[in-house]
Design a protein around this motif. Structure first.
Motif, mmCIF file in Angstrom:
data_model
loop_
_atom_site.group_PDB
_atom_site.id
_atom_site.type_symbol
_atom_site.label_atom_id
_atom_site.label_comp_id
_atom_site.label_asym_id
_atom_site.label_seq_id
_atom_site.Cartn_x
_atom_site.Cartn_y
_atom_site.Cartn_z
ATOM 1 N N ASP A 24 37.637 46.294 46.697
ATOM 2 C CA ASP A 24 36.711 45.480 47.487
ATOM 3 C C ASP A 24 37.382 44.227 48.045
ATOM 4 O O ASP A 24 36.714 43.401 48.658
ATOM 5 C CB ASP A 24 35.466 45.109 46.678
ATOM 6 C CG ASP A 24 35.790 44.314 45.426
ATOM 7 O OD1 ASP A 24 36.960 43.914 45.250
ATOM 8 O OD2 ASP A 24 34.868 44.088 44.622
ATOM 9 N N ASP A 25 38.708 44.094 47.852
ATOM 10 C CA ASP A 25 39.420 42.954 48.424
ATOM 11 C C ASP A 25 40.120 43.330 49.733
ATOM 12 O O ASP A 25 40.951 42.589 50.247
ATOM 13 C CB ASP A 25 40.431 42.382 47.428
ATOM 14 C CG ASP A 25 41.501 43.396 47.015
ATOM 15 O OD1 ASP A 25 41.335 44.591 47.337
ATOM 16 O OD2 ASP A 25 42.486 42.980 46.383
ATOM 17 N N GLN A 69 32.892 36.227 54.505
ATOM 18 C CA GLN A 69 32.703 36.660 53.119
ATOM 19 C C GLN A 69 33.897 36.312 52.239
ATOM 20 O O GLN A 69 33.880 36.553 51.034
ATOM 21 C CB GLN A 69 32.447 38.170 53.053
ATOM 22 C CG GLN A 69 31.274 38.649 53.879
ATOM 23 C CD GLN A 69 30.012 37.837 53.642
ATOM 24 O OE1 GLN A 69 29.471 37.798 52.537
ATOM 25 N NE2 GLN A 69 29.542 37.173 54.700
ATOM 26 N N GLY A 70 34.938 35.757 52.836
ATOM 27 C CA GLY A 70 36.083 35.327 52.048
ATOM 28 C C GLY A 70 37.324 36.167 52.220
ATOM 29 O O GLY A 70 38.384 35.837 51.668
ATOM 30 N N LEU A 71 37.241 37.263 52.973
ATOM 31 C CA LEU A 71 38.432 38.059 53.242
ATOM 32 C C LEU A 71 39.259 37.405 54.347
ATOM 33 O O LEU A 71 38.707 36.868 55.311
ATOM 34 C CB LEU A 71 38.054 39.476 53.670
ATOM 35 C CG LEU A 71 37.492 40.407 52.593
ATOM 36 C CD1 LEU A 71 37.133 41.750 53.202
ATOM 37 C CD2 LEU A 71 38.476 40.588 51.453
ATOM 38 N N GLU A 106 43.616 41.091 55.568
ATOM 39 C CA GLU A 106 43.038 42.014 54.588
ATOM 40 C C GLU A 106 41.975 42.915 55.225
ATOM 41 O O GLU A 106 41.263 43.626 54.535
ATOM 42 C CB GLU A 106 42.427 41.219 53.435
ATOM 43 C CG GLU A 106 43.455 40.389 52.673
ATOM 44 C CD GLU A 106 42.836 39.388 51.719
ATOM 45 O OE1 GLU A 106 43.511 39.034 50.728
ATOM 46 O OE2 GLU A 106 41.681 38.939 51.954
ATOM 47 N N ILE A 107 41.904 42.868 56.550
ATOM 48 C CA ILE A 107 40.875 43.594 57.299
ATOM 49 C C ILE A 107 41.544 44.455 58.371
ATOM 50 O O ILE A 107 42.524 44.048 58.998
ATOM 51 C CB ILE A 107 39.903 42.611 57.980
ATOM 52 C CG1 ILE A 107 39.256 41.667 56.958
ATOM 53 C CG2 ILE A 107 38.828 43.363 58.766
ATOM 54 C CD1 ILE A 107 38.517 40.503 57.595
ATOM 55 N N PRO A 158 42.711 41.004 62.982
ATOM 56 C CA PRO A 158 42.880 41.848 61.797
ATOM 57 C C PRO A 158 44.295 42.394 61.718
ATOM 58 O O PRO A 158 45.084 42.283 62.662
ATOM 59 C CB PRO A 158 41.848 42.960 62.007
ATOM 60 C CG PRO A 158 41.646 43.008 63.480
ATOM 61 C CD PRO A 158 41.782 41.601 63.959
ATOM 62 N N ALA A 159 44.589 43.021 60.584
ATOM 63 C CA ALA A 159 45.953 43.476 60.326
ATOM 64 C C ALA A 159 46.350 44.670 61.177
ATOM 65 O O ALA A 159 47.538 44.841 61.502
ATOM 66 C CB ALA A 159 46.090 43.830 58.846
#
Length: 308
Positions: A69-70, A134-136, A140-141, A168-169
């Motif tokens: 979930d990270d 949400q903190g990501l 990490e996305i 995003p990555a």
């Protein structure tokens, strides 16, 4: 007996074509959506589903067993911006979660004709900003999508870049619809080979999505014509039989010319979004494993052990 042996992809084509042939001028959009969900909708496999509202946009977290979930993959489904849903794409999203080892957020963006451009793009960007909140971290996305949803991935990346938000990555594009003018050569050269998507239907879907906004070459509508500079690494998968093949091959060329890392995979004898048929096509299973490896690499994840 005719002696003709039906291949797995022929069986898939026959099933899709039966639904398409049932549609006529009097068929409502609502009926098409129900037929589409019945055709593709499947809860095959075991995946946990958690409904969420992301900045006012409905969605679902879909997690295969052992998924982390990270990390997150935002998924935009296909369907010409008019059909398709989280139901029709549940199995595909669950397979991506399994292959990548991370959660997938299916985004239930608004559809035409009730909500024409730029409603879907607004929803996609809102969902991405919500995941960041949400903190990501952006690295990490990843984003992923098929057909119109893959085009929406690119439009979202362009919007995020131009808004100076962190990108995003990486992004995964399956049979991306990147040219709503349908100007690529494959719309002619693959017309006989593609049993499903023909240019008149594609142009009709484009008109329905655009509405009064009649510039189909707008970079946020047809990202094939955009300046792609600065976008993250792309994985592009497309079938060799598709009329939208040029949407992928030309995109890869333009992305590389802009300095973007773009891996293009053209799958022999495969049809539009063949990855939606993992139980029937070995090529779909192989393509999904390739997607998983690409996402794990760019999201800095270790390979998944067989025990997970």
């Amino acid at each position: 007996m005719s002696g003709i042996i039906e291949t797995p992809v022929d069986a898939v084509v026959a099933r899709i074509s039966k639904v398409y042939r049932s549609w006529g001028r009097s068929t409502t959009v609502g009926q098409m959506r129900r037929d589409w969900d019945n055709l593709f909708g499947s809860n095959a496999g075991v995946a946990r589903v958690v409904p969420v509202v992301a900045n006012g946009v409905n969605g679902q977290w879909i997690s295969a067993p052992g998924a982390r979930d990270d990390r997150a993959v935002l998924y935009f489904h296909g369907g010409g911006f008019q059909v398709g849903s989280l139901s029709s794409h549940h199995e595909l999203m669950a397979c991506i979660s399994q292959a990548s080892g991370c959660r997938v957020l299916g985004v239930d963006y608004r559809l035409a004709p009730e909500h024409r451009y730029p409603s879907a793009l607004y929803d996609a960007c809102a969902a991405y900003e919500w995941v960041l909140a949400q903190g990501l971290h952006a690295d990490e996305i990843a984003l992923a999508g098929d057909s119109a949803g893959a085009g929406l991935v690119l439009s979202t990346l362009l919007s995020v870049r131009d808004a100076d938000l962190p990108l995003p990555a990486a992004a995964v594009l399956m049979s991306p619809w990147t040219d709503l003018t349908a100007s690529g050569e494959s719309y002619e050269t693959r017309a006989a080979a593609d049993p499903i998507h023909q240019r008149p239907m594609i142009l009709a879907m484009a008109r329905n999505y655009l509405g009064p906004h009649d510039d189909a070459r707008d970079a946020l509508i047809s990202p094939l014509f955009a300046d792609l500079t600065g976008l993250p690494p792309l994985l592009i998968q497309v079938g060799d039989r598709e009329t939208v093949l040029s949407d992928s091959t030309e995109l890869a060329d333009r992305a590389r010319a802009a300095g973007v890392t773009a891996e293009l995979q053209v799958w022999d004898n495969m049809i539009h979004v063949f990855q939606q048929f993992p139980s029937e096509l070995v090529e779909a299973r192989d393509a999904l494993q390739s997607i998983g490896a690409f996402l794990r690499a760019h999201l800095s994840m270790q390979p998944i052990s067989k025990g997970n």
